[in-house]
Design an enzyme around this catalytic site. Structure first.
Site, short mmCIF file in Angstrom:
data_model
loop_
_atom_site.label_atom_id
_atom_site.label_comp_id
_atom_site.label_asym_id
_atom_site.label_seq_id
_atom_site.Cartn_x
_atom_site.Cartn_y
_atom_site.Cartn_z
CD GLN A 105 6.28 -5.01 56.05
OE1 GLN A 105 5.78 -5.19 55.17
NE2 GLN A 105 6.57 -3.04 56.46
CG ASP A 108 17.79 -5.68 54.45
OD1 ASP A 108 17.03 -4.35 53.75
OD2 ASP A 108 17.89 -4.90 56.15
CG HIS A 123 7.55 -10.40 55.86
ND1 HIS A 123 7.83 -9.27 55.42
CD2 HIS A 123 6.54 -10.96 56.12
CE1 HIS A 123 6.57 -8.64 55.30
NE2 HIS A 123 5.47 -10.13 55.88
CB CYS A 131 15.92 -29.21 54.28
SG CYS A 131 15.58 -30.45 53.51
CB CYS A 134 14.77 -33.29 57.74
SG CYS A 134 15.82 -32.50 56.63
CB CYS A 154 15.88 -36.23 53.97
SG CYS A 154 15.15 -33.89 53.99
CB THR A 192 6.58 -0.01 55.63
OG1 THR A 192 5.45 -1.26 54.64
CG2 THR A 192 5.67 0.59 56.58
CD GLU A 218 6.31 7.55 46.99
OE1 GLU A 218 7.65 7.47 45.88
OE2 GLU A 218 5.43 6.25 46.68
CB ALA A 234 14.06 6.12 56.79
#
Ligand code: BV8
Length: 246
Positions: A105, A108, A123, A131, A134, A154, A192, A218, A234
């Site tokens: 997700q 970075d 994501h 843009c 276009c 454009c 996550t 958590e 992690a």
């Protein structure tokens, strides 16, 4: 979970040894030890109402310069950060498995920089802007997008190439993530809060037979539904898992 807790790892390592397909879903927690703040943790961007306003099509339409100021700051922080032992462990795991899909997700790019190859950036990412008129693309370096270059010839505007709330996920990305989740024998859910959908659904909604391990200091809304919980950071837990598996 210390190294002495090898017993906690045994069922997961046994499941990995039996697995022909492994799926990992990561969130901003895996980048915490690289110094990139999580979204909902202390100092995180979602903690201020600013974040909800800024990371949305409405916020961008209202004030594109403010949104780019925020993304340019985050992009600079991402570029200063280095992949940590957790990112590298998942890249090692991919190399030792025939079928491994990493769905993140995070925007970075730290999984890509750690050498992971089969990465689905659900994501989007901040390596380029696109843009709104276009669909032209332009690469972003650590300076981000100069605020006087948002407007495109454009008539459209360059926007960060990420998925905002209320926007559909890129179809190809979601299709790959869902297929990998369905065929997985083992699912690793790392860093996550499992509150953003449809990403969070890939961890537990598409596969009743997989062995699901949550790696997070958590509890989260899916903690009750997983096969094993490793309450550890992690960057500590993932290397232990990959060392024990290898
Ligand atoms: C969509 C990119 C439909 C931008 C992001 C009501 C119910 C269910 C769903 C919804 C609802 N109302 C609205 C929705 C849908 C909405 C949603 O899920 N809202 C939630 C908040 C309720 N979803 C959407 O809008 C999605 N699109 O549904 O489209 C559609 C379909 C067709 C046509 C049109 C529309 C789009 C969602 C994408 C939003 N974009 N980011 C940017 O980055 O700026 S989301 C954002 O949150 C990030 O991507 C982030 O990755 C993601 C999830 O956050 P986490 O990564 O989990 O981070 P968080 O801080 O929350 O948690 C960190 C965790 O790490 C914690 O648990 C912590 O304990 C742990 N941790 C900390 N340190 C460590 C650690 N773990 C391990 N090691 C450590 N050291």
């Amino acid at each position: 979970m210390g190294a002495s807790d090898g017993k906690i790892l045994e069922p997961l390592i046994a499941a990995l040894r039996r697995a022909s397909s492994v799926f990992a879903l990561t969130g901003s927690g895996i980048s915490a030890e690289s110094g990139v703040p999580t979204f909902r943790g202390a100092g995180g961007p979602w903690r201020t109402h600013r974040a909800e306003q800024l990371a949305s099509p409405e916020g961008f339409t209202r004030d594109p310069r403010l949104v780019w100021t925020w993304y340019n700051e985050r992009l600079a922080a991402h570029r200063r950060a280095q992949p940590n032992a957790g990112h590298h462990a998942l890249a090692r795991l991919e190399r030792s498995l025939r079928d491994f899909t990493l769905v993140t997700q995070n925007v970075d790019s730290l999984h890509v920089r750690a050498g992971s190859r089969n990465v689905v950036e659900l994501h989007g990412h901040l390596r380029e802007a696109r843009c709104t008129g276009c669909d032209a693309r332009r690469g972003l370096d650590e300076e981000g997008l100069p605020l006087d270059e948002i407007e495109h010839a454009c008539g459209g505007r360059f926007r960060p190439n990420v998925v905002w709330f209320g926007e559909a996920l890129p179809e190809e990305s979601w299709r790959s993530a869902e297929a990998a989740a369905r065929r997985a024998d083992v699912v690793l859910v790392v860093g996550t809060s499992a509150v953003v959908y449809p990403a969070a659904s890939s961890a537990t909604n598409y596969n009743r037979r997989a062995f699901v391990a949550e790696i997070n200091p958590e509890a989260t809304p899916i903690s009750e539904r997983v096969s094993c919980v490793l309450r550890a950071p992690a960057a500590q837990a993932l290397p232990q898992i990959v060392d024990a598996f290898a």
